[in-house]
Motif scaffolding. Structure first.
Motif, mmCIF file in Angstrom:
data_model
loop_
_atom_site.group_PDB
_atom_site.id
_atom_site.type_symbol
_atom_site.label_atom_id
_atom_site.label_comp_id
_atom_site.label_asym_id
_atom_site.label_seq_id
_atom_site.Cartn_x
_atom_site.Cartn_y
_atom_site.Cartn_z
ATOM 1 N N ILE A 212 0.848 -4.384 5.041
ATOM 2 C CA ILE A 212 0.730 -3.751 6.365
ATOM 3 C C ILE A 212 -0.481 -4.298 7.118
ATOM 4 O O ILE A 212 -0.932 -3.709 8.085
ATOM 5 N N GLY A 213 -0.993 -5.429 6.633
ATOM 6 C CA GLY A 213 -1.954 -6.176 7.443
ATOM 7 C C GLY A 213 -3.395 -6.137 7.019
ATOM 8 O O GLY A 213 -4.274 -6.562 7.773
ATOM 9 N N GLN A 215 -6.803 -7.234 5.439
ATOM 10 C CA GLN A 215 -7.477 -8.450 4.968
ATOM 11 C C GLN A 215 -7.980 -8.194 3.552
ATOM 12 O O GLN A 215 -8.175 -7.043 3.149
ATOM 13 N N TYR A 218 -10.938 -5.978 3.494
ATOM 14 C CA TYR A 218 -10.681 -4.541 3.627
ATOM 15 C C TYR A 218 -10.449 -3.922 2.250
ATOM 16 O O TYR A 218 -11.002 -2.869 1.918
ATOM 17 N N ARG B 85 -6.213 -16.269 5.328
ATOM 18 C CA ARG B 85 -6.982 -15.276 6.087
ATOM 19 C C ARG B 85 -6.283 -14.892 7.393
ATOM 20 O O ARG B 85 -6.581 -13.863 7.981
ATOM 21 N N LEU B 87 -2.903 -14.625 7.592
ATOM 22 C CA LEU B 87 -1.637 -13.940 7.283
ATOM 23 C C LEU B 87 -1.695 -12.475 7.689
ATOM 24 O O LEU B 87 -0.720 -11.904 8.164
ATOM 25 N N ALA B 88 -2.872 -11.849 7.487
ATOM 26 C CA ALA B 88 -3.004 -10.421 7.789
ATOM 27 C C ALA B 88 -2.676 -10.144 9.248
ATOM 28 O O ALA B 88 -1.985 -9.169 9.568
ATOM 29 N N ARG B 91 0.985 -10.256 9.698
ATOM 30 C CA ARG B 91 1.656 -9.091 9.089
ATOM 31 C C ARG B 91 1.512 -7.849 9.958
ATOM 32 O O ARG B 91 2.364 -6.967 9.935
ATOM 33 N N ARG B 92 0.428 -7.765 10.716
ATOM 34 C CA ARG B 92 0.247 -6.590 11.573
ATOM 35 C C ARG B 92 1.260 -6.562 12.718
ATOM 36 O O ARG B 92 1.422 -5.543 13.359
ATOM 37 N N LEU B 104 1.634 5.875 -0.191
ATOM 38 C CA LEU B 104 0.535 6.039 -1.149
ATOM 39 C C LEU B 104 0.435 7.528 -1.502
ATOM 40 O O LEU B 104 0.123 8.369 -0.649
ATOM 41 N N LEU B 115 -2.723 4.409 8.137
ATOM 42 C CA LEU B 115 -3.223 3.202 7.459
ATOM 43 C C LEU B 115 -3.214 1.935 8.329
ATOM 44 O O LEU B 115 -4.247 1.260 8.422
ATOM 45 N N PRO B 116 -2.084 1.612 8.970
ATOM 46 C CA PRO B 116 -2.097 0.366 9.767
ATOM 47 C C PRO B 116 -3.141 0.387 10.875
ATOM 48 O O PRO B 116 -3.713 -0.637 11.206
ATOM 49 N N ARG B 118 -6.041 2.103 10.793
ATOM 50 C CA ARG B 118 -7.373 1.955 10.170
ATOM 51 C C ARG B 118 -7.608 0.503 9.777
ATOM 52 O O ARG B 118 -8.704 -0.029 9.949
ATOM 53 N N ILE B 119 -6.568 -0.097 9.229
ATOM 54 C CA ILE B 119 -6.690 -1.506 8.820
ATOM 55 C C ILE B 119 -6.958 -2.393 10.031
ATOM 56 O O ILE B 119 -7.724 -3.356 9.954
ATOM 57 N N ARG B 163 4.935 4.990 9.647
ATOM 58 C CA ARG B 163 3.896 4.033 9.258
ATOM 59 C C ARG B 163 4.245 2.615 9.729
ATOM 60 O O ARG B 163 3.380 1.848 10.139
#
Lengths: 301, 239
Positions: A212-213, A215, A218, B85, B87-88, B91-92, B104, B115-116, B118-119, B163
């Motif tokens: 879900i993204g 790093q 994180y 680095r 890829l994240a 993915r978002r 979770l 979660l998404p 916060r990430i 989510r």
């Protein structure tokens, strides 16, 4: 760093449950090793300073048979005075004084007991000689002149003792600090193992976070926050116990007295250096966790 | 969805596969010569029997796996050459509803959906209101603080969808989203996905639920033994 519930449920890990204990014990041992190294370093330096620039002259009691009739005590005093005269007139000697019988008795007390003086042992008179720091005293020549003036006199310039002492202090100091480094490396190894176990246990959660993204940093931060909490507690307790042990050693070591042990006290700077240890250990552990997580995650997509 | 890559307009494509093959470690190839493109704003089904390769194809699309060969382009970027680095960030832009939800368990419904955000580094003060609003939209306003284990299958599914869409992804990939719920809830979930599609989200739903495919009018892509065919234009369906 936020203190809300971690995204990775690390609190339930059996491996991390023992982390505070591990860090605590290692910080305790590291504190003791570092304090020992500091005490040995200070003691070695103190011994070096107190012995360099000094000579000790022993004036033995004259043989009663060879001396035939007469007052042995008065004879010995005369021999000491002769030696003192010669020493005081030697260039480079700044002071020469006879060490009192009371002081000799105090020095011998730990070995012979309080009644050392009353035992009428044929103890030599000792003369403490201080030389100028710039003077190059020819010790063999001085010994010859003293032997001629006062037969049986021995000059000790402590060179051999100083060299051995210096070697011993250096080796002991190196061993202590080496032990501290090994202890901290053990902490690193333990933390690497614990972190890898945690990563293996929570691989699914970590994968979800990635997908879900998140790093790698994180995810690593989740582990670091958790480790920071546990390691801080362990380091604080371990350091407190270590300091208590050092204080106890100082207290009971000081009571021994009599020159048996070196000065066990630490300077303000040394206490400060010790106080840095739990923070340094915690930082080391947290950084290790971060590096371990980042390196392991780099193998995942 | 186009299988012939020579005929697709690459400019508007969110996803493009060209002769993609995939294997797990050193095993046999599970996907063979997959080629297709997904235009932005499209809605497609992906169907096929169990073990045909639907989930593997989805894994490639949500960047959980790299192809063994061929080209995968997501949002115009060749994923084979994207540094790890970066890829994240890709993915978002992808929302995923996993087959087993993958919520979770130690977090509340609200924290799972948050979660998404916060990430992505959203401010904590803005997260709760935004998440609560979305959970109300999927009918879970009374279960914000419930753990997934206390929710029903349908409720967990809706948390998973919330989510997946909370960060406004450009593409939503749903792998068997109705596999664990009854028909009524499955239909409601499909309406929810259609609503997301109407506001511009590209949607791909992998399913072997034929009744859903019959009911909803979207082009269907079929995979069997790792080979992709289609899309099929059934009567009355938008291509």
């Amino acid at each position: 760093m936020s203190w809300r519930a971690s995204d990775v449920p690390l609190g339930d890990d059996p491996a991390s449950r023992y982390l505070p204990w591990t860090v605590g014990m290692l910080v305790l041992l590291a504190t003791l090793a570092m304090a020992t190294g500091m005490i040995l370093s200070s003691a070695g330096e103190m011994w070096r300073q107190s012995l360099s620039g000094t000579l000790t002259v022993q004036v033995p009691v004259p043989d009663p048979v060879a001396g035939a009739a007469g007052d042995i005590g008065a004879d010995q005093d005369a021999r000491v005075e002769a030696a003192l005269d010669l020493l005081r007139n030697t260039p480079g000697v700044t002071a020469a004084r006879r060490i009192s019988d009371r002081r000799i008795s105090e020095l011998l007390e730990p070995w012979l007991g309080a009644q050392a003086l009353s035992m009428n042992l044929p103890m030599p008179a000792l003369i403490d000689v201080t030389t100028s720091p710039d003077a190059a005293i020819d010790v063999p020549a001085l010994s010859t002149r003293l032997e001629t003036a006062v037969p049986g006199t021995v000059v000790d310039d402590h060179a051999v003792w100083l060299r051995r002492l210096s070697n011993f202090a250096s080796v002991a100091e190196a061993v202590s600090f080496g032990a501290m480094v090994v202890i901290l490396l053990s902490a690193v190894a333990t933390v690497v193992f614990t972190t890898r176990t945690g990563l293996a246990i929570h691989r699914d959660v970590v994968e979800v976070l990635h997908l879900i993204g998140a790093q790698d940093s994180y995810v690593a931060r989740q582990f670091q926050i958790h480790t920071l909490r546990l390691a801080s507690i362990g380091a604080a307790v371990g350091f407190a116990l270590g300091i208590a042990a050092v204080l106890a050693i100082q207290l009971y070591g000081g009571k021994l007295g009599g020159g048996l042990l070196p000065d066990l006290s630490l300077t303000g700077l040394q206490w400060l250096a010790l106080a840095v240890l739990p923070f340094a250990a915690t930082l080391l552990v947290v950084v290790t966790v971060g590096i371990t997580v980042m390196r392991d995650l780099a193998r995942m997509m | 969805m186009q299988q012939d890559t020579n005929s697709v307009n690459a400019v508007g494509d969110i996803v493009r596969f060209e002769n993609v093959g995939m294997r797990y470690r050193l095993g046999a190839e599970v996907l063979h010569d997959i080629s297709f493109a997904l235009p932005a704003g499209s809605f497609h089904f992906l169907t096929g029997p169990s073990g045909a390769g639907k989930s593997s194809l989805m894994r490639l699309m949500y960047l959980a796996h790299r192809p063994s060969r061929g080209l995968i382009s997501m949002f115009g970027r060749d994923v084979s050459t994207v540094p790890r680095r970066e890829l994240a960030a890709l993915r978002r832009r992808i929302g995923v509803v996993f087959q087993e939800f993958k919520l979770l368990d130690h977090l509340s419904a609200l924290d799972n959906v948050a979660l998404p955000l916060r990430i992505a580094g959203a401010k904590e003060g803005q997260i709760r209101d935004h998440v609560a609003e979305l959970l109300r939209w999927v009918g879970l306003e009374g279960q914000l603080d419930e753990r997934p284990s206390t929710l029903s299958g349908g409720e967990q599914q809706r948390v998973a969808i919330a989510r997946a869409v909370i960060a406004r992804p450009q593409i939503l990939l749903a792998d068997e989203p109705t596999g664990n719920v009854d028909d009524e809830i499955a239909i409601r979930l499909m309406y929810l996905l259609e609503e997301l599609n109407k506001i511009g989200t590209t949607v791909v739903v992998a399913t072997h639920n034929e009744s859903l495919i019959e009911r909803f009018r979207h082009p269907c892509f079929h995979i069997e033994d790792g080979l992709l065919t289609g899309p099929s234009d059934r009567p009355g369906r938008a291509a």
